[in-house]
Design a protein around this motif. Structure first.
Motif, short mmCIF file in Angstrom:
data_model
loop_
_atom_site.label_atom_id
_atom_site.label_comp_id
_atom_site.label_asym_id
_atom_site.label_seq_id
_atom_site.Cartn_x
_atom_site.Cartn_y
_atom_site.Cartn_z
N ARG A 62 0.77 -1.20 0.04
CA ARG A 62 -0.18 -0.03 0.20
C ARG A 62 1.04 1.42 0.12
O ARG A 62 0.44 2.33 -0.43
CB ARG A 62 -0.87 0.05 1.12
CG ARG A 62 -1.86 1.17 1.41
CD ARG A 62 -2.73 1.00 2.41
NE ARG A 62 -3.67 -0.16 2.19
CZ ARG A 62 -5.19 -0.23 1.34
NH1 ARG A 62 -5.24 0.74 1.16
NH2 ARG A 62 -5.73 -1.48 1.52
N ALA A 63 1.94 1.23 0.86
CA ALA A 63 2.94 2.38 0.80
C ALA A 63 3.48 2.65 -0.48
O ALA A 63 3.60 3.91 -0.85
CB ALA A 63 3.92 2.36 1.65
N SER A 77 0.45 4.32 -2.68
CA SER A 77 0.10 5.63 -2.19
C SER A 77 0.83 6.69 -2.23
O SER A 77 0.32 8.00 -2.33
CB SER A 77 -0.24 5.47 -0.57
OG SER A 77 1.05 5.27 0.27
N PHE A 100 -7.26 1.11 -6.34
CA PHE A 100 -6.50 2.20 -6.77
C PHE A 100 -6.91 3.62 -6.46
O PHE A 100 -6.26 4.66 -5.79
CB PHE A 100 -5.60 2.08 -7.78
CG PHE A 100 -4.69 0.98 -7.86
CD1 PHE A 100 -4.52 0.10 -6.73
CD2 PHE A 100 -3.95 0.76 -9.05
CE1 PHE A 100 -3.56 -1.00 -6.81
CE2 PHE A 100 -3.26 -0.43 -9.20
CZ PHE A 100 -2.88 -1.17 -7.93
N ASP A 120 -9.12 4.55 -4.39
CA ASP A 120 -9.55 4.61 -3.06
C ASP A 120 -8.12 4.85 -2.38
O ASP A 120 -8.28 5.74 -1.51
CB ASP A 120 -9.95 3.35 -2.50
CG ASP A 120 -10.17 3.74 -0.77
OD1 ASP A 120 -10.94 4.60 -0.43
OD2 ASP A 120 -9.60 2.74 -0.12
N ILE A 121 -6.93 4.34 -2.65
CA ILE A 121 -5.70 4.38 -2.02
C ILE A 121 -4.97 5.86 -2.74
O ILE A 121 -4.54 6.55 -1.80
CB ILE A 121 -4.91 3.46 -2.55
CG1 ILE A 121 -5.32 2.11 -1.89
CG2 ILE A 121 -3.32 3.68 -1.91
CD1 ILE A 121 -4.38 0.86 -2.35
N ILE A 122 -5.22 6.03 -3.80
CA ILE A 122 -4.63 7.33 -4.43
C ILE A 122 -5.27 7.82 -5.51
O ILE A 122 -4.88 7.49 -6.71
CB ILE A 122 -3.18 6.98 -4.67
CG1 ILE A 122 -2.28 8.37 -5.02
CG2 ILE A 122 -3.11 5.98 -5.68
CD1 ILE A 122 -0.73 8.34 -5.00
N THR A 173 2.21 15.11 -1.94
CA THR A 173 1.71 13.65 -1.63
C THR A 173 2.58 12.76 -0.59
O THR A 173 2.19 11.92 0.38
CB THR A 173 1.98 12.60 -2.83
OG1 THR A 173 1.36 13.24 -3.97
CG2 THR A 173 1.62 11.32 -2.61
N LEU A 197 4.06 11.69 5.73
CA LEU A 197 4.21 10.24 5.66
C LEU A 197 5.68 9.89 6.00
O LEU A 197 6.78 10.57 5.76
CB LEU A 197 4.25 9.87 4.12
CG LEU A 197 2.95 9.88 3.33
CD1 LEU A 197 2.94 9.49 1.93
CD2 LEU A 197 1.68 8.97 4.06
#
Length: 339
Positions: A150-151, A154, A179, A181-183, A211, A215
């Motif tokens: 996921r990282a 994202s 995807f 939903d994630i990014i 982005t 993080l």
């Protein structure tokens, strides 16, 4: 005293290619380097393990590829990367574009953060973070390795959904929804064998620094399965083990070996010499349950005198004794091996 390096008049654009194990990053890199783009491209290949297979699979850049050092990816890549990038500006003909291919268990946040360094910002600008995903395995990887997979997605400016020929329209639609939903801001491309028009990935200027705001890089540790276990605070742990031999292998026995690999082995890549195929080299890729062995004829004057394989598995999922014993049994002259 070290002489000051003079920065170029305009920062050189840089692409970071990310993606989980076996997604097709090196295939994409080879596609880019083989195309007619007219650019002087410098390539930095990051891999782990005692044998760097990836740097050998990159076509036509043996003299220009920089192999980053071994060890914990999260602990060492940033220091090495800065030094290797700075060395590019010492070349008599500096590159016009730079591509970094990260290892399959690297978090691109750590790589991108490197270029916030004041010494690099005047010389390099991040053009895009491109994450390659395997359409056939990405949904399962998001379940099994959610944090890292996921990282990698994202932070992407471009997501290349590779190997779409292996899935149907229903699965591809499900991937798109995940995807989005994630990014949602990422540009999503699809491809077979990582073949994508270069104008969609090179000099796109899609990098969005915001982005990365807030993080933290995922802590990933990759260590030798044959080394003593040690305690650390890393969140994600993978084991790797490498094997090589200068003796030819039996193609039939090696095929049986592949069929018996445990599920804890998530990635295998290698260059192999078989007794039945003199003058050829076998390029092996195993991703999950899918294995491919592509034989190619050696170029005139080229010789390969050893087989070499890298195994990547889950923590404590690489049984070195079992793998070594079974691989030794694939050697044609097995009866002469020491007990």
């Amino acid at each position: 005293m070290t002489a000051m390096r003079t920065p170029p008049p305009n920062p050189i654009p840089l692409m970071i290619i990310s993606g989980f194990l076996g997604a097709g990053k090196t295939t994409l890199l080879n596609h880019i380097l083989s195309a007619e783009h007219g650019l002087k491209i410098a390539v930095l290949v990051n891999d782990f393990g005692a044998i760097n297979i990836d740097s050998q699979l990159v076509v036509g850049v043996q003299g220009q590829t920089v192999t980053l050092s071994n060890g914990c990816i999260c602990c060492t890549i940033r220091d090495d990367l800065k030094q290797e990038v700075l060395r590019l500006f010492e070349l008599s003909e500096p590159p016009e574009y730079v591509i970094i291919e990260t290892s399959g268990v690297s978090d691109p946040v750590a790589v991108a953060a490197t270029f916030h360094d004041p010494e690099l910002r005047a010389r390099i600008r991040v053009d895009c973070i491109l994450t390659v995903v395997d359409a056939d395995t990405i949904l399962e990887n998001l379940d099994l390795h959610d944090g890292l997979a996921r990282a990698q997605i994202s932070v992407a400016d471009i997501v290349l959904v590779n190997k779409v020929d292996l899935v149907d329209a229903v699965r591809l639609d499900a991937i798109r929804h995940v995807f989005e939903d994630i990014i949602p801001q990422a540009h999503i491309l699809t491809a077979e064998n990582a073949r994508v028009p270069l104008e969609l990935v090179i000099e796109t200027g899609r990098f969005q620094p915001e982005t990365l705001t807030g993080l933290d890089a995922k802590a990933v540790h990759v260590h030798s399965a044959s080394a003593e276990a040690h305690q650390h605070g890393h969140e994600l742990i993978f084991d790797t083990w490498s094997w090589m031999t200068s003796e030819p292998l039996s193609l039939g026995k090696f095929g049986e070996f592949i069929e018996q690999l445990p599920k804890s082995i998530v990635r295998v890549k290698g260059l192999l010499c078989f007794e039945e195929r003199p003058g050829q080299i076998g390029e092996l890729h195993i991703v999950g349950n899918r294995a491919t062995l592509k034989m190619r004829v050696l170029d005139e004057g080229q010789s390969v005198d050893q087989s070499q394989i890298v195994f990547i598995g889950t923590h404590e999922g690489v049984d070195v004794h079992l793998l070594e014993t079974t691989l030794n049994a694939c050697i044609v002259d097995v009866e002469n091996l020491p007990l």
